[in-house]
Design a protein around this motif. Structure first.
Motif, mmCIF file in Angstrom:
data_model
loop_
_atom_site.group_PDB
_atom_site.id
_atom_site.type_symbol
_atom_site.label_atom_id
_atom_site.label_comp_id
_atom_site.label_asym_id
_atom_site.label_seq_id
_atom_site.Cartn_x
_atom_site.Cartn_y
_atom_site.Cartn_z
ATOM 1 N N THR A 431 0.813 -1.217 0.000
ATOM 2 C CA THR A 431 0.000 0.000 0.000
ATOM 3 C C THR A 431 0.847 1.269 0.000
ATOM 4 O OG1 THR A 431 -0.189 -0.192 2.415
ATOM 5 C CG2 THR A 431 -1.986 -1.107 1.076
ATOM 6 N N THR A 432 1.912 1.314 0.816
ATOM 7 C CA THR A 432 2.808 2.476 0.875
ATOM 8 C C THR A 432 4.248 1.984 0.912
ATOM 9 O OG1 THR A 432 2.870 2.547 3.304
ATOM 10 C CG2 THR A 432 1.091 3.774 2.198
ATOM 11 N N LEU A 433 5.186 2.900 0.711
ATOM 12 C CA LEU A 433 6.602 2.540 0.776
ATOM 13 C C LEU A 433 6.961 2.036 2.168
ATOM 14 C CD1 LEU A 433 8.283 5.484 -1.213
ATOM 15 C CD2 LEU A 433 7.304 3.349 -2.065
ATOM 16 N N GLN A 434 6.480 2.728 3.192
ATOM 17 C CA GLN A 434 6.779 2.326 4.564
ATOM 18 C C GLN A 434 6.161 0.970 4.881
ATOM 19 O OE1 GLN A 434 8.910 4.024 6.715
ATOM 20 N NE2 GLN A 434 8.722 2.064 7.797
ATOM 21 N N SER A 435 4.993 0.709 4.324
ATOM 22 C CA SER A 435 4.334 -0.575 4.550
ATOM 23 C C SER A 435 5.160 -1.718 3.967
ATOM 24 C CB SER A 435 2.935 -0.570 3.931
ATOM 25 O OG SER A 435 2.324 -1.831 4.061
ATOM 26 N N PHE A 436 5.749 -1.500 2.791
ATOM 27 C CA PHE A 436 6.588 -2.543 2.191
ATOM 28 C C PHE A 436 7.819 -2.790 3.056
ATOM 29 C CE2 PHE A 436 9.694 -4.457 -0.581
ATOM 30 C CZ PHE A 436 8.938 -5.306 -1.379
ATOM 31 N N VAL A 437 8.429 -1.729 3.552
ATOM 32 C CA VAL A 437 9.593 -1.872 4.433
ATOM 33 C C VAL A 437 9.200 -2.580 5.725
ATOM 34 C CG1 VAL A 437 11.262 -0.605 5.846
ATOM 35 C CG2 VAL A 437 10.841 0.086 3.473
ATOM 36 N N ASP A 438 8.036 -2.219 6.285
ATOM 37 C CA ASP A 438 7.580 -2.823 7.541
ATOM 38 C C ASP A 438 7.375 -4.330 7.397
ATOM 39 O OD1 ASP A 438 7.607 -0.371 8.765
ATOM 40 O OD2 ASP A 438 5.463 0.009 8.479
ATOM 41 N N GLY A 439 6.988 -4.771 6.212
ATOM 42 C CA GLY A 439 6.821 -6.195 5.986
ATOM 43 C C GLY A 439 8.119 -6.896 5.643
ATOM 44 N N THR A 440 8.999 -6.203 4.892
ATOM 45 C CA THR A 440 10.257 -6.814 4.452
ATOM 46 C C THR A 440 11.212 -7.042 5.609
ATOM 47 O OG1 THR A 440 10.055 -5.797 2.257
ATOM 48 C CG2 THR A 440 12.252 -6.496 2.947
ATOM 49 N N ARG A 441 11.307 -6.074 6.520
ATOM 50 C CA ARG A 441 12.305 -6.163 7.591
ATOM 51 C C ARG A 441 12.151 -7.430 8.441
ATOM 52 N NH1 ARG A 441 11.669 -1.448 9.758
ATOM 53 N NH2 ARG A 441 13.356 -0.424 8.597
ATOM 54 N N PRO A 442 10.987 -7.696 9.047
ATOM 55 C CA PRO A 442 10.893 -8.912 9.865
ATOM 56 C C PRO A 442 11.022 -10.189 9.052
ATOM 57 C CG PRO A 442 8.738 -7.889 9.634
ATOM 58 C CD PRO A 442 9.731 -6.913 9.094
ATOM 59 N N ALA A 443 10.538 -10.180 7.803
ATOM 60 C CA ALA A 443 10.630 -11.380 6.977
ATOM 61 C C ALA A 443 12.085 -11.736 6.677
ATOM 62 C CB ALA A 443 9.857 -11.178 5.674
ATOM 63 N N VAL A 444 12.880 -10.746 6.294
ATOM 64 C CA VAL A 444 14.278 -10.998 5.960
ATOM 65 C C VAL A 444 15.073 -11.366 7.213
ATOM 66 C CG1 VAL A 444 16.381 -9.960 5.013
ATOM 67 C CG2 VAL A 444 14.179 -9.558 3.902
ATOM 68 N N ILE A 445 14.757 -10.763 8.346
ATOM 69 C CA ILE A 445 15.439 -11.120 9.602
ATOM 70 C C ILE A 445 15.159 -12.591 9.953
ATOM 71 C CG2 ILE A 445 15.455 -10.713 12.091
ATOM 72 C CD1 ILE A 445 15.063 -7.736 11.489
ATOM 73 N N VAL A 446 13.922 -13.038 9.752
ATOM 74 C CA VAL A 446 13.608 -14.453 9.963
ATOM 75 C C VAL A 446 14.403 -15.323 8.982
ATOM 76 C CG1 VAL A 446 11.787 -16.193 9.757
ATOM 77 C CG2 VAL A 446 11.336 -14.048 10.952
ATOM 78 N N GLY A 447 14.541 -14.856 7.737
ATOM 79 C CA GLY A 447 15.356 -15.592 6.771
ATOM 80 C C GLY A 447 16.785 -15.761 7.254
ATOM 81 N N ALA A 448 17.348 -14.705 7.862
ATOM 82 C CA ALA A 448 18.709 -14.795 8.412
ATOM 83 C C ALA A 448 18.761 -15.797 9.555
ATOM 84 C CB ALA A 448 19.156 -13.417 8.893
ATOM 85 N N ALA A 449 17.738 -15.815 10.394
ATOM 86 C CA ALA A 449 17.702 -16.754 11.513
ATOM 87 C C ALA A 449 17.637 -18.195 11.017
ATOM 88 C CB ALA A 449 16.506 -16.447 12.411
#
Length: 467
Positions: A431-449
């Motif tokens: 929906t917004t640029l910030q919304s995409f970042v808000d979803g990407t950050r936790p997803a990628v951190i889980v990928g690192a874990a």
């Protein structure tokens, strides 16, 4: 990709020039490998053109990887029984025709269906390419030939996002698939004229095992993909997840009782084989699930073109093309376990850096080192994982061991994309640029874990692997 090199049976067929043989197996390998990532960069454009949902985007990727993973073992067994070249060419024909269907797709479901058929064709190409190469070249050239083939495979991974971006920007996303058609025709002609036919030991097929494994994986991944949208406690999602888990459990029980299983469970008695496949699963899920989102980040958040976005991921995807051959060359001296652990540690660190660093204002310069670190980690992992998987079983089991490792990797790709996309949609969206970042950050951190778990598993690998 992992594959097995069986000692060729004595035969009197005329040897073909090495360059011709490499072209006959290398071009199809490049094409199949390229299609794993080439679509990722074009996803934002395809989403707009086909009015696709997030679930559709996931299925554009998963529809290819799921049948690819489900039919690898079956395709290899059919090749041993019916003829490897015959199955290889059949896979090429199916892949080429499905590429044309994908290029003609005008709706999301049509593209998903064509990608699924592409995956079926790719499943026949991937496990047989190296076996045919080993059959076609003399012993003294085999190591060099396999090294070159590995570089071709790495090139497909490296240039996938760039090619996808260049085609979308210069032409249209449909040409991502149209380009496969003439290449596929050339590949079929080369295979017919250059490669000789060969067979392995005749094996009975396991249709029930195939049905149980394929349907179980499909239901589990489908449930994960639709979970955020429909609700994790909805009857539909719970039914999918429980039924999928039950089918996979039934598959394991059937394999333990079937005298001719498609997946001999005795392979997992080897600690090295079990652990290296655990690392393969976490590595594929964490890395490729993260790539699925990060490939879109530069377009959605930073407004870059598909080509520019693909170029910015090149430090990650191109590094393995340089590092992987070196890891294979010095692996015995350094130790495969040390290389795998170091590679997973570097990869986890790079992905974590990217997950913590993404924002609406982040500059590429602050992320490029993380991309390089992740790329080096992937490069240090590719060859040692294959070496350990094959060294952990007896010679007669290396064919199926290679197929299992391929299958685990592709299942990891599908599960990683589904799981991280689910986390993304739970915390953010488009929906917004910030919304995409808000979803990407936790997803990628889980990928690192997830990759970090693989690094810990790598520490338990035996120092030396033998069946």
């Amino acid at each position: 990709m992992t594959a097995v090199l069986e000692a060729p049976a004595p035969r009197q067929q005329r040897r073909r020039p090495l360059a011709a043989v490499l072209a006959a197996v290398g071009i199809p390998t490049f094409m199949v490998t390229l299609d794993n990532l080439v679509v990722s960069t074009a996803l934002p454009v395809i989403r707009t053109d086909l009015n696709a949902s997030l679930a559709d985007l996931q299925w554009f990727v998963n529809a290819y990887t799921l049948p690819f993973a489900a039919f690898l073992l079956t395709a290899a067994a059919l090749g041993d029984r019916l003829g490897r070249r015959r199955m290889f060419i059949a896979g090429l024909v199916v892949f080429t025709l499905a590429s044309a269907a994908a290029a003609l797709a005008g709706e999301a479901w049509q593209l998903t269906a064509a990608r699924a058929v592409q995956g079926l064709g790719g499943a026949a190409v991937a496990p047989l390419a190296l076996t045919l190469l080993a059959e076609a070249v003399p012993d003294r050239l085999r190591t060099a030939a396999v090294g070159i083939w590995g570089g071709i495979s790495g090139l497909g991974v490296a240039v996938g996002p760039v090619v996808g971006g260049a085609v979308v920007e210069g032409l249209d996303w449909h040409w991502i698939f149209w380009l496969n058609v003439p290449i596929g025709v050339v590949a079929v002609v080369l295979a017919l004229t250059v490669l000789g036919e060969s067979r392995g030991g005749a094996r009975r097929l396991d249709p029930l095992g195939l049905l149980l494994s394929a349907s179980g994986m499909l239901l589990v991944i489908w449930g994960v993909v639709d979970g955020p949208e429909r609700g994790w406690t909805s009857p539909r999602i719970l039914t999918m997840l429980i039924a999928g888990a039950a089918l996979l459990a039934a598959f394991v029980i059937w394999q333990s009782r079937n005298p001719s299983p498609m997946l001999p469970l005795r392979l997992f008695r080897s600690p090295g084989f079990s652990l290296v496949n655990t690392v393969t699963l976490t590595f594929s899920a964490g890395a490729f699930g993260s790539v699925f989102l990060l490939a879109q980040f530069f377009q959605v958040v930073q407004g870059l073109s598909p080509l520019d976005a693909g170029l910015r991921t090149l430090p990650w995807t191109a590094a393995p093309m340089i590092v992987a051959p070196l890891a294979g060359l010095f692996g015995d001296r350094i130790g495969q376990r040390a290389l795998i652990f170091t590679g997973q540690l570097f990869l986890a660190a790079g992905i974590l850096w990217l997950g913590l660093g993404v924002s609406t204002t982040v500059t590429y310069g602050s992320l490029v080192v993380a991309f390089i670190l992740a790329g080096i980690g992937m490069g240090l992992t590719f060859a040692p994982i294959s070496t350990v998987a094959l060294a952990s079983v007896t010679d007669k089991d290396r064919g199926v061991a290679s197929g299992v490792n391929n299958t685990v990797r592709e299942v990891g790709v599908a599960a990683g994309v589904a799981a991280l996309a689910s986390i993304f949609s739970s915390y953010g969206g488009y929906t917004t640029l910030q919304s995409f970042v808000d979803g990407t950050r936790p997803a990628v951190i889980v990928g690192a874990a997830v990759v970090g778990v693989g690094a810990l598993a790598a520490l338990r690998l035996p120092r030396r692997n033998h069946a």
